[in-house]
Design an enzyme around this catalytic site. Sequence first.
Site, PDB file in Angstrom:
ATOM      1  N   GLU A 240       6.161   0.256  15.013  1.00 33.47           N
ATOM      2  CA  GLU A 240       5.066  -0.652  14.641  1.00 33.47           C
ATOM      3  C   GLU A 240       5.086  -1.861  15.569  1.00 33.47           C
ATOM      4  OE1 GLU A 240       2.404  -1.103  12.307  1.00 33.47           O
ATOM      5  OE2 GLU A 240       2.275  -2.989  13.444  1.00 33.47           O
TER       6      GLU A 240
ATOM      7  N   ARG B 282      -4.624  -5.923  -0.374  1.00 36.14           N
ATOM      8  CA  ARG B 282      -4.028  -5.038   0.640  1.00 36.14           C
ATOM      9  C   ARG B 282      -2.612  -5.471   0.990  1.00 36.14           C
ATOM     10  NH1 ARG B 282      -2.733  -4.665   5.948  1.00 36.14           N
ATOM     11  NH2 ARG B 282      -3.013  -2.626   6.937  1.00 36.14           N
TER      12      ARG B 282
ATOM     13  N   ARG C  14     -15.790 -11.978   3.667  1.00 37.09           N
ATOM     14  CA  ARG C  14     -14.856 -11.687   2.585  1.00 37.09           C
ATOM     15  C   ARG C  14     -14.113 -12.952   2.206  1.00 37.09           C
ATOM     16  NH1 ARG C  14     -13.195  -5.970   3.857  1.00 37.09           N
ATOM     17  NH2 ARG C  14     -11.874  -6.224   2.039  1.00 37.09           N
TER      18      ARG C  14
ATOM     19  N   ASP D 275      -7.596   5.611  10.539  1.00 31.14           N
ATOM     20  CA  ASP D 275      -8.720   4.992  11.253  1.00 31.14           C
ATOM     21  C   ASP D 275      -8.737   5.337  12.739  1.00 31.14           C
ATOM     22  OD1 ASP D 275      -9.616   3.794   8.966  1.00 31.14           O
ATOM     23  OD2 ASP D 275      -9.068   1.745   9.530  1.00 31.14           O
TER      24      ASP D 275
ATOM     25  N   ALA E 233      -8.906   4.033   3.181  1.00 32.38           N
ATOM     26  CA  ALA E 233      -7.458   4.114   2.964  1.00 32.38           C
ATOM     27  C   ALA E 233      -7.088   5.460   2.335  1.00 32.38           C
ATOM     28  CB  ALA E 233      -7.010   2.962   2.072  1.00 32.38           C
TER      29      ALA E 233
HETATM   30  C1  LIG Z   1      -4.393  -6.622   9.309  1.00 29.37           C
HETATM   31  C2  LIG Z   1      -5.258  -5.655   8.547  1.00 29.37           C
HETATM   32  C3  LIG Z   1      -5.940  -6.093   7.390  1.00 29.37           C
HETATM   33  C4  LIG Z   1      -6.749  -5.186   6.680  1.00 29.37           C
HETATM   34  N1  LIG Z   1      -7.382  -5.622   5.542  1.00 29.37           N
HETATM   35  C5  LIG Z   1      -8.143  -4.769   4.819  1.00 29.37           C
HETATM   36  C6  LIG Z   1      -8.784  -5.180   3.609  1.00 29.37           C
HETATM   37  O1  LIG Z   1      -8.664  -6.306   3.175  1.00 29.37           O
HETATM   38  N2  LIG Z   1      -9.562  -4.274   2.945  1.00 29.37           N
HETATM   39  C7  LIG Z   1      -9.729  -2.987   3.399  1.00 29.37           C
HETATM   40  O2  LIG Z   1     -10.435  -2.191   2.753  1.00 29.37           O
HETATM   41  N3  LIG Z   1      -9.123  -2.567   4.533  1.00 29.37           N
HETATM   42  C8  LIG Z   1      -8.336  -3.414   5.258  1.00 29.37           C
HETATM   43  N4  LIG Z   1      -7.730  -2.996   6.421  1.00 29.37           N
HETATM   44  C9  LIG Z   1      -8.021  -1.643   6.933  1.00 29.37           C
HETATM   45  C10 LIG Z   1      -7.375  -0.585   6.150  1.00 29.37           C
HETATM   46  O3  LIG Z   1      -6.013  -0.870   5.906  1.00 29.37           O
HETATM   47  C11 LIG Z   1      -7.543   0.692   6.950  1.00 29.37           C
HETATM   48  O4  LIG Z   1      -8.931   0.850   7.208  1.00 29.37           O
HETATM   49  C12 LIG Z   1      -7.120   1.946   6.206  1.00 29.37           C
HETATM   50  O5  LIG Z   1      -6.107   1.684   5.287  1.00 29.37           O
HETATM   51  C13 LIG Z   1      -6.645   3.009   7.198  1.00 29.37           C
HETATM   52  O6  LIG Z   1      -5.356   2.619   7.659  1.00 29.37           O
HETATM   53  P1  LIG Z   1      -4.717   3.024   9.029  1.00 29.37           P
HETATM   54  O7  LIG Z   1      -3.257   3.172   8.752  1.00 29.37           O
HETATM   55  O8  LIG Z   1      -5.416   4.168   9.663  1.00 29.37           O
HETATM   56  O9  LIG Z   1      -4.964   1.777   9.981  1.00 29.37           O
HETATM   57  P2  LIG Z   1      -4.452   0.280   9.902  1.00 29.37           P
HETATM   58  O10 LIG Z   1      -4.296  -0.180   8.512  1.00 29.37           O
HETATM   59  O11 LIG Z   1      -5.348  -0.505  10.800  1.00 29.37           O
HETATM   60  O12 LIG Z   1      -2.969   0.329  10.545  1.00 29.37           O
HETATM   61  C14 LIG Z   1      -2.717   0.538  11.919  1.00 29.37           C
HETATM   62  C15 LIG Z   1      -1.327   0.037  12.237  1.00 29.37           C
HETATM   63  O13 LIG Z   1      -0.965   0.416  13.563  1.00 29.37           O
HETATM   64  C16 LIG Z   1      -0.348  -0.673  14.204  1.00 29.37           C
HETATM   65  N5  LIG Z   1      -0.519  -0.515  15.659  1.00 29.37           N
HETATM   66  C17 LIG Z   1      -1.681  -0.609  16.358  1.00 29.37           C
HETATM   67  N6  LIG Z   1      -1.463  -0.371  17.661  1.00 29.37           N
HETATM   68  C18 LIG Z   1      -0.132  -0.110  17.801  1.00 29.37           C
HETATM   69  C19 LIG Z   1       0.701   0.218  18.912  1.00 29.37           C
HETATM   70  N7  LIG Z   1       0.199   0.322  20.154  1.00 29.37           N
HETATM   71  N8  LIG Z   1       2.021   0.422  18.685  1.00 29.37           N
HETATM   72  C20 LIG Z   1       2.546   0.336  17.445  1.00 29.37           C
HETATM   73  N9  LIG Z   1       1.792   0.019  16.343  1.00 29.37           N
HETATM   74  C21 LIG Z   1       0.474  -0.196  16.526  1.00 29.37           C
HETATM   75  C22 LIG Z   1      -1.066  -1.877  13.620  1.00 29.37           C
HETATM   76  O14 LIG Z   1      -0.311  -3.076  13.785  1.00 29.37           O
HETATM   77  C23 LIG Z   1      -1.207  -1.479  12.167  1.00 29.37           C
HETATM   78  O15 LIG Z   1      -0.088  -1.827  11.397  1.00 29.37           O
HETATM   79  C24 LIG Z   1      -6.909  -3.849   7.153  1.00 29.37           C
HETATM   80  C25 LIG Z   1      -6.225  -3.415   8.311  1.00 29.37           C
HETATM   81  C26 LIG Z   1      -5.399  -4.292   9.001  1.00 29.37           C
HETATM   82  C27 LIG Z   1      -4.642  -3.809  10.231  1.00 29.37           C
END
Ligand SMILES: Cc1cc2nc3c(=O)[nH]c(=O)nc-3n(C[C@H](O)[C@H](O)[C@H](O)COP(=O)(O)OP(=O)(O)OC[C@H]3O[C@@H](n4cnc5c(N)ncnc54)[C@H](O)[C@@H]3O)c2cc1C
Length: 437
Positions: free
Chosen positions: A41, A113, A191, A309, A322
């Site tokens: 991460e 979240r 928001r 995502d 999510a």
């Molecule tokens: C800071 C933040 C706040 C959010 N707040 C909300 C909210 O309030 N309400 C809502 O509905 N959704 C929110 N979301 C989005 C929601 O969590 C996601 O749309 C959904 O849960 C899908 O999650 P995901 O794991 O695919 O992506 P994400 O939740 O975006 O997680 C991606 C992760 O990958 C990490 N990452 C990215 N690039 C790299 C790299 N090169 N090397 C290592 N790690 C990396 C990021 O730091 C992050 O932790 C938020 C996302 C983030 C990142």
Amino acid sequence: MASFERAPDTGIHVIIVGTGFAGLTAAIECYRKGHSVLVLESFKERLPLGDVISFGPNSGRIFRRWPGMDEELDLITWNTEDLLIKSWKGETLLKQSWGANEKEYGKNYNGHRGNIHEAIFEYAVKIGIDIRLGHKVMDYFETDREAGVVANGERFVADVVLAGDGVRSLGRTIVLGHEDKPKSSGYALYRAWFDATPLKEDPDLSWMFKKGEGLCAWIGPEVHFIAATTKNGRDLSWVCTHLDDADVEESWMAHAPLSNARKYLAGWDPVIHRILDVTPDPLIDWKLVYRDPLPTWISPKKRTALIGDAAHPFLPTSIQGASQAMEDGATLAVCLSRSGKGKIQEALQVFEALRYERVRAAQKTGETTRDTWHKADWAEVKKNPESMKLKREEWLLNFDAEVYAEKNYDATAALLDDPAAGRELNLPKITEISASA
Ligand SMILES: Cc1cc2nc3c(=O)[nH]c(=O)nc-3n(C[C@H](O)[C@H](O)[C@H](O)COP(=O)(O)OP(=O)(O)OC[C@H]3O[C@@H](n4cnc5c(N)ncnc54)[C@H](O)[C@@H]3O)c2cc1C
């Protein structure tokens, strides 16, 4: 914490990039199925970012397979089953209640979240998953026999890499060679999340605090505003989706002055303005961005897959971003168990086949709801307020990703070499299946 049972060691090594809900779920589910897991991460420390997020009954099932998780989530989430829908002028259109009809679907979880993320992150650490913060992945590589990443100048190698690195995925660019081309959807969200004490005595809002959890949507032309009380009535959060022609810079941390929201909500129900009066300034300003669906989520040598995502961003009106990210993790863990170490490429292809059409259908629900609300013919709405109901689709919510993958793995794998099968493969019509399918 109740003891966490793992399947016998499969010998499969998995690297997961990102600790969002996609990455953490993939990590916990792969670990549960007996695979070895390393998570990288980029954040140097875990931060309680974001505000309200929702998990439907389809992802709720995944949480409940992790001993002790349901109890922990009960302390920090709520399970709303009623939505009051009003017009922008404040006139009540209908009260939608889904709890009684959806008992068999299982529980949904809504909350902050940051809090939910912390609970799951800590859970993953407690059960023994190797999570390395401060590791920003800068490169991906693969051969026919292995896949890996480079972070902090070090090469990490495994049988398979899962890139759960979010909407601005580097994995997507490097692995698939797709230039990231976000397009404005024409909409954005404001928001806010804050202590609701000043609103508790408001005669028009006190109902939202009675059970500790109230949910109300105000709908108008090209704008909607949703308020929710949370934490047993201690906090209130709201989101306001509005037309937006600004550029497509997307961030969870961008801000906008409260006065901007007042402009979009001018002439709306005075109750909303009383909520704005006590809302902290500035607001979170989140642009809603489209990306064309990727033609594939897996790499040329089929040893790296995009999840969450990174593979398929969602509009918030789908309330599924999510949940679908979590379904990816649960599905992949099953596919890797079924393929075994010798057929990782098959596992990734079956994963994609099992997920692709379902995810597309789920993504479309976000557009349908937004358009139903934003482009309503108000003369018709007056005659039929039920038309403004939030769609609660059984195929989407009453679904068990693990069971579905277990049941359909073999038949899907058998069709992979059949050029006539195409994307449809074995899938029963995805909008008709449910947990019992
Ligand atoms: C800071 C933040 C706040 C959010 N707040 C909300 C909210 O309030 N309400 C809502 O509905 N959704 C929110 N979301 C989005 C929601 O969590 C996601 O749309 C959904 O849960 C899908 O999650 P995901 O794991 O695919 O992506 P994400 O939740 O975006 O997680 C991606 C992760 O990958 C990490 N990452 C990215 N690039 C790299 C790299 N090169 N090397 C290592 N790690 C990396 C990021 O730091 C992050 O932790 C938020 C996302 C983030 C990142």
